[in-house]
Scaffold this motif. Structure first.
Motif, PDB file in Angstrom:
ATOM      1  N   ILE A 237      40.539  74.378 -59.404  1.00  0.00           N
ATOM      2  CA  ILE A 237      40.429  73.018 -58.880  1.00  0.00           C
ATOM      3  C   ILE A 237      41.733  72.613 -58.201  1.00  0.00           C
ATOM      4  O   ILE A 237      42.810  72.716 -58.796  1.00  0.00           O
ATOM      5  CB  ILE A 237      40.101  71.997 -59.983  1.00  0.00           C
ATOM      6  CG1 ILE A 237      38.802  72.362 -60.699  1.00  0.00           C
ATOM      7  CG2 ILE A 237      39.989  70.593 -59.394  1.00  0.00           C
ATOM      8  CD1 ILE A 237      38.478  71.461 -61.876  1.00  0.00           C
TER       9      ILE A 237
ATOM     10  N   TYR B 283      36.233  72.057 -56.343  1.00  0.00           N
ATOM     11  CA  TYR B 283      36.035  73.123 -57.332  1.00  0.00           C
ATOM     12  C   TYR B 283      35.599  74.392 -56.611  1.00  0.00           C
ATOM     13  O   TYR B 283      34.651  74.382 -55.822  1.00  0.00           O
ATOM     14  CB  TYR B 283      34.971  72.728 -58.366  1.00  0.00           C
ATOM     15  CG  TYR B 283      34.736  73.805 -59.400  1.00  0.00           C
ATOM     16  CD1 TYR B 283      35.584  73.934 -60.485  1.00  0.00           C
ATOM     17  CD2 TYR B 283      33.668  74.693 -59.278  1.00  0.00           C
ATOM     18  CE1 TYR B 283      35.377  74.930 -61.435  1.00  0.00           C
ATOM     19  CE2 TYR B 283      33.454  75.686 -60.216  1.00  0.00           C
ATOM     20  CZ  TYR B 283      34.314  75.807 -61.294  1.00  0.00           C
ATOM     21  OH  TYR B 283      34.116  76.792 -62.214  1.00  0.00           O
TER      22      TYR B 283
ATOM     23  N   SER C 282      32.694  76.623 -52.500  1.00  0.00           N
ATOM     24  CA  SER C 282      33.302  75.532 -53.249  1.00  0.00           C
ATOM     25  C   SER C 282      32.484  74.262 -53.083  1.00  0.00           C
ATOM     26  O   SER C 282      31.651  74.149 -52.185  1.00  0.00           O
ATOM     27  CB  SER C 282      34.741  75.276 -52.767  1.00  0.00           C
ATOM     28  OG  SER C 282      34.748  74.884 -51.412  1.00  0.00           O
TER      29      SER C 282
END
Length: 348
Positions: free
Chosen positions: A229, A259, A266
């Motif tokens: 993250i 993330y 992502s």
């Protein structure tokens, strides 16, 4: 498009250019026939020559002339250019003083003077820029100091018409902290008056430009919250106090955590909030909040990895009185909207 045209014995000449093309992308076939009313526009944004190694006393320095994006400073997450003096001009940059690098530049842009339409309109706005960058302050920390002076050069017709342009000054202090929670942080302080009060730091010198003062505080950067993250963030406070009473106080905040499911996939979430309070009493304060979620496929695991493909959804909510989410299709009286989209982005 750029190329090193000459390089010999520590001396080099580099030619740089950039052409911008804007298209509405509304139909399958959109031509450019000289009529910009259909949304097709071509602009020459940069064309300059940069020469390095020509000054014996400062062989690391670069002399340049032409039209250029000159040492622009921005917040990546919202494309806010808070220090941007781009345009035609010239100067010398990166003179090594031992404690930091000195840059000097003169740029000139024009603006229309609507108050005196018979004075040949275009005002030649000069901006003189002085910067000292790379000042070490602490481990992985550097400071950059800048001073800008803006004033207009009048034609004889403008002088006879009584044009009275507003000159101005701007001071900028920016501290960059590297290795900040695995990323970086930039803290910025800017103060300006009169002709140098511009949303992007450009010289706003013109006879119609109001007098006043501006204070701008910015903090933005990137942090790694975990191995999977990271998060971009931005905070902005800007206060414009103008003698016309048309100033405002603007506050903006945003975060974009992402993330990473893998090296190429992502999910990003962005939350932003803006508040604009007009100068004076009896004027309503405007608020805008937005939330975006995006599924991304990118060439690498990084907030700046490109190319990237995105599928996104945005919800925005704002108060009325003419303020909206910058969409011409939104009708008066509406206070919220949803945007769904697909996007591709590439840098090279």
């Amino acid at each position: 498009l750029g190329s090193t045209l000459f390089e010999e014995e520590g001396k080099s000449f580099y030619f740089d250019s950039l052409v911008a093309y804007v298209n509405e992308q509304a139909n399958d076939f959109e031509s450019l026939d000289g009529d910009t009313s259909d949304g097709n526009t071509i602009a020459l944004r940069q064309v300059n020559v940069q020469a390095t190694g020509l000054v014996d006393a400062a062989p690391e320095a670069t002399i340049w002339a032409g039209k250029r994006f000159y040492q622009r400073h921005d917040i990546h997450m919202n494309d806010f250019y808070y220090w941007d003096l781009s345009g035609p001009g010239g100067g010398i940059e990166n003179i090594d003083l031992g404690i930091g690098k000195l840059s000097l530049a003169w740029l000139r842009n024009t603006s229309q003077d609507n108050e005196f339409p018979d004075s040949q309109q275009n005002l030649a706005n000069n901006t003189f820029d002085v910067r000292l960058a790379g000042l070490s302050t602490n481990p992985d920390g550097q400071l950059e100091l800048g001073y800008d002076y803006g004033s207009a050069t009048l034609t004889k017709a403008q002088d006879n018409a009584g044009v009275d342009p507003q000159s101005g000054h701007m001071l900028t202090l920016e501290h960059t902290q590297g290795n900040w929670l695995g990323g970086f942080n930039k803290a910025v302080v800017q103060v300006a008056n009169d002709g140098m009060i511009g949303s992007t730091g450009k010289s706003n010198t013109s006879s119609t430009g109001p007098q006043g003062e501006m204070l701008r505080l910015i903090d933005h950067g990137l942090v790694n919250l975990s191995p999977d993250i990271d998060m971009l963030y931005a905070l902005i406070y800007e206060d414009r106090d103008l003698d016309t009473g048309d100033g405002q106080t603007w506050m903006s905040a945003g975060i974009r955590p992402t993330y990473y499911w893998s090296e190429t996939q992502s999910t990003a979430l962005e939350l932003g909030y803006d508040r604009v309070k007009p100068q004076g009493s009896g004027k309503d304060t405007a608020n805008l909040a937005k939330l975006t979620i995006a599924q991304q496929w990118s060439a690498g695991r990084s907030a700046f990895a490109r190319p990237v493909l995105r599928a996104f959804a945005t919800y925005a909510h704002w108060n009325g009185n003419g303020y909206n989410a910058a969409s011409e299709s939104i009708e008066d009286g509406e206070s919220n909207g949803v945007t769904l989209g697909l996007q591709a982005e590439a840098w090279w």
